[in-house]
Design a protein around this motif. Structure first.
Motif, short mmCIF file in Angstrom:
data_model
loop_
_atom_site.label_atom_id
_atom_site.label_comp_id
_atom_site.label_asym_id
_atom_site.label_seq_id
_atom_site.Cartn_x
_atom_site.Cartn_y
_atom_site.Cartn_z
N LEU A 1 0.84 -1.14 -0.08
CA LEU A 1 0.05 -0.12 0.03
C LEU A 1 0.76 1.25 0.27
O LEU A 1 0.67 2.29 -0.81
CB LEU A 1 -0.91 -0.10 1.19
N ALA A 2 1.66 1.30 0.96
CA ALA A 2 2.67 2.52 0.80
C ALA A 2 3.45 2.78 -0.35
O ALA A 2 3.83 3.79 -0.65
CB ALA A 2 3.79 2.27 2.09
N HIS A 3 3.88 1.51 -0.96
CA HIS A 3 4.78 1.73 -2.46
C HIS A 3 3.86 2.27 -3.38
O HIS A 3 4.11 3.33 -3.91
CB HIS A 3 4.95 0.09 -2.83
N TYR A 4 2.40 2.23 -3.58
CA TYR A 4 1.47 2.95 -4.34
C TYR A 4 1.15 4.21 -3.86
O TYR A 4 0.86 5.15 -4.64
CB TYR A 4 0.36 1.94 -4.87
N ALA A 5 1.00 4.36 -2.33
CA ALA A 5 0.50 5.63 -1.97
C ALA A 5 1.52 6.70 -2.59
O ALA A 5 1.37 7.88 -2.67
CB ALA A 5 0.64 5.56 -0.60
N ARG A 6 2.80 6.23 -2.45
CA ARG A 6 4.01 7.23 -2.74
C ARG A 6 3.88 7.84 -4.38
O ARG A 6 4.51 8.91 -4.62
CB ARG A 6 5.30 6.60 -2.70
N GLN A 7 3.27 6.82 -5.18
CA GLN A 7 3.05 7.18 -6.54
C GLN A 7 2.10 8.23 -6.80
O GLN A 7 1.72 8.59 -7.87
CB GLN A 7 3.07 6.08 -7.44
N GLY B 1 9.51 -4.61 -1.84
CA GLY B 1 8.48 -3.47 -1.27
C GLY B 1 7.34 -3.56 -2.06
O GLY B 1 6.40 -2.83 -1.99
N HIS B 2 7.39 -4.39 -3.27
CA HIS B 2 5.83 -4.47 -3.85
C HIS B 2 6.01 -5.91 -4.65
O HIS B 2 7.15 -6.31 -4.64
CB HIS B 2 5.77 -3.45 -4.90
N ALA B 3 4.92 -6.33 -5.25
CA ALA B 3 5.18 -7.58 -6.19
C ALA B 3 4.52 -7.34 -7.32
O ALA B 3 3.68 -8.10 -8.03
CB ALA B 3 4.45 -8.68 -5.59
N THR B 4 4.75 -6.13 -8.01
CA THR B 4 4.30 -5.63 -9.29
C THR B 4 4.80 -6.42 -10.36
O THR B 4 5.98 -6.61 -10.47
CB THR B 4 4.50 -4.28 -9.64
#
Length: 388
Positions: free
Chosen positions: A49-55, A302-305
């Motif tokens: 969630l934090a990974h995408y929130a930064r973007q 930090g993400h699994a994109t």
């Protein structure tokens, strides 16, 4: 975004991939595990969630949706942590809708109050049928009595609730379905989702269908069931605002409207999809599908994109029409301008557009483009013709 606004909003989808059992009709990314490390999963979801929130800083969050799988198997503390993190990451709309999908088993129903205290204000309950024999056929783990108990618990716990039913089952007649639907409406739902049973690949039902052991209603019978359903719900004041979804005015699913109006949303968790407009470009995102691989990737990276690619103009037009024409309101001219910078007349071939309007399947006016009731019932061939 208010309940009556046609703005698409900005949503957060959180995928919880675990179920107690795999239903024979289900092709969702759901998995059965004997043990789930709740704390580890909570931490990983918060990291992604934090990974995408930064973007996406500066966006105004209008909805959160916990989907699955069976999110009611998560601990309420996990939902609370994710909701708090989302509220910290983005400006939350005053009427922020927070939905959690739930199964109506006794053990999960008892947690509804805990989810409400965590911040969930809307429950979507997978009732699927109010006939015990049909529930057994559908592989559900609850009884009709438990389903009704879960609806009562949801009504007491949260301001808004919805539940799903599956119809057009093998040998189902209109009279039988009418009686079941009447029992459902006695519960006084402000929102209800009604899906015709479909055979999806890589499911138990698909194997049975291929072997000739399972047959769905003929096309004309399924169409009659659909038309009966639409009329019955309209008569109760539950308009079909989308092909399979009915609501009283103001009770529509705001999160799902974000999808259907082709708005932006973040998707986190195994297999979750997202659509994000960043620096003027529409991006499609997808997270790693396998739960354990997703978990390891998030902890390491930090993400699994696993997909992050631009969506071209032609694909945006196709996606917007596929989603938007499911809605009674259709696709607004503002949406065409927002996504493609042009009016529908300039984006669609004149002849198929004209023929579909003349045939009574589409309407085009100052508000936008929408399918008629006849068009929504035949949406797949309509789209094929329109986009040919």
């Amino acid at each position: 975004m208010t309940e009556t606004s046609s703005a698409p909003g900005f949503g957060l989808y959180i995928h919880w991939p675990f179920c107690k059992a795999k239903c024979p009709y289900c092709d969702f990314n759901s998995h059965v595990r004997e043990r789930i490390d709740q704390a580890r999963w909570r931490d990983a979801l918060l990291v992604e969630l934090a990974h995408y929130a930064r973007q996406t800083e500066g966006r105004r969050l209008t909805s959160i949706f916990f989907g699955g799988g069976t999110p009611s198997l998560m601990e309420p503390e996990t939902a609370a942590a994710l909701i708090a993190s989302a509220r910290d990451a983005w400006e939350a709309a005053p009427d922020l809708e927070i939905t959690l999908e739930a199964n109506p088993t006794s053990s999960e129903g008892a947690k509804f109050q805990g989810f409400a205290e965590a911040g969930v204000n809307r429950l979507s309950i997978g009732v699927q049928s109010l006939e015990d024999s049909a529930l057994r056929f559908l592989g559900r783990q609850h009884s009709a009595a438990e389903a009704l108990e879960a609806v009562a618990l949801a009504r007491a716990a949260v301001p808004r609730f919805s539940f799903d039913l599956i119809y057009a089952r093998p040998e189902q007649r209109i009279e039988q379905w009418g009686e079941e639907l009447a029992r459902a409406l006695e519960q006084g739902p402000e929102h209800i989702s009604l899906y015709q049973l479909t055979i999806e690949e890589n499911t138990v039902f698909h194997g049975a269908w291929r072997r000739g052991e399972l047959a769905l209603p003929e096309e004309d019978d399924a169409a009659a069931l659909f038309e009966f359903t639409q009329a019955a719900l309209e008569a109760e004041g539950l308009a079909g605002y989308e092909i399979s979804n009915h609501a009283r005015p103001g009770a529509e699913s705001r999160h799902n409207l974000t999808y259907w109006r082709y708005g932006d949303y973040v998707g986190i968790g195994p297999g979750a999809h997202g659509r994000l407009t960043l620096e003027g470009q529409k991006l499609a995102t997808r997270q790693h599908r396998a739960p354990e691989a997703w978990l390891q990737a998030v902890e390491a990276e930090g993400h699994a994109t696993r997909q992050r690619q631009g969506v071209g103009a032609g694909e945006r037009l196709e996606e917007m029409l596929m989603m938007g024409l499911r809605l009674r309101e259709g696709v607004t001219r503002a949406a065409f301008q927002r996504e493609l910078g042009a009016e529908p007349e300039n984006l669609l071939a004149a002849k198929p557009l004209h023929d579909l309007i003349e045939g009574g399947f589409l309407e085009l006016d100052a508000a936008g483009l929408r399918a008629t009731a006849e068009g929504r019932q035949r949406l797949d061939p309509l789209l094929a013709r329109l986009l040919a």
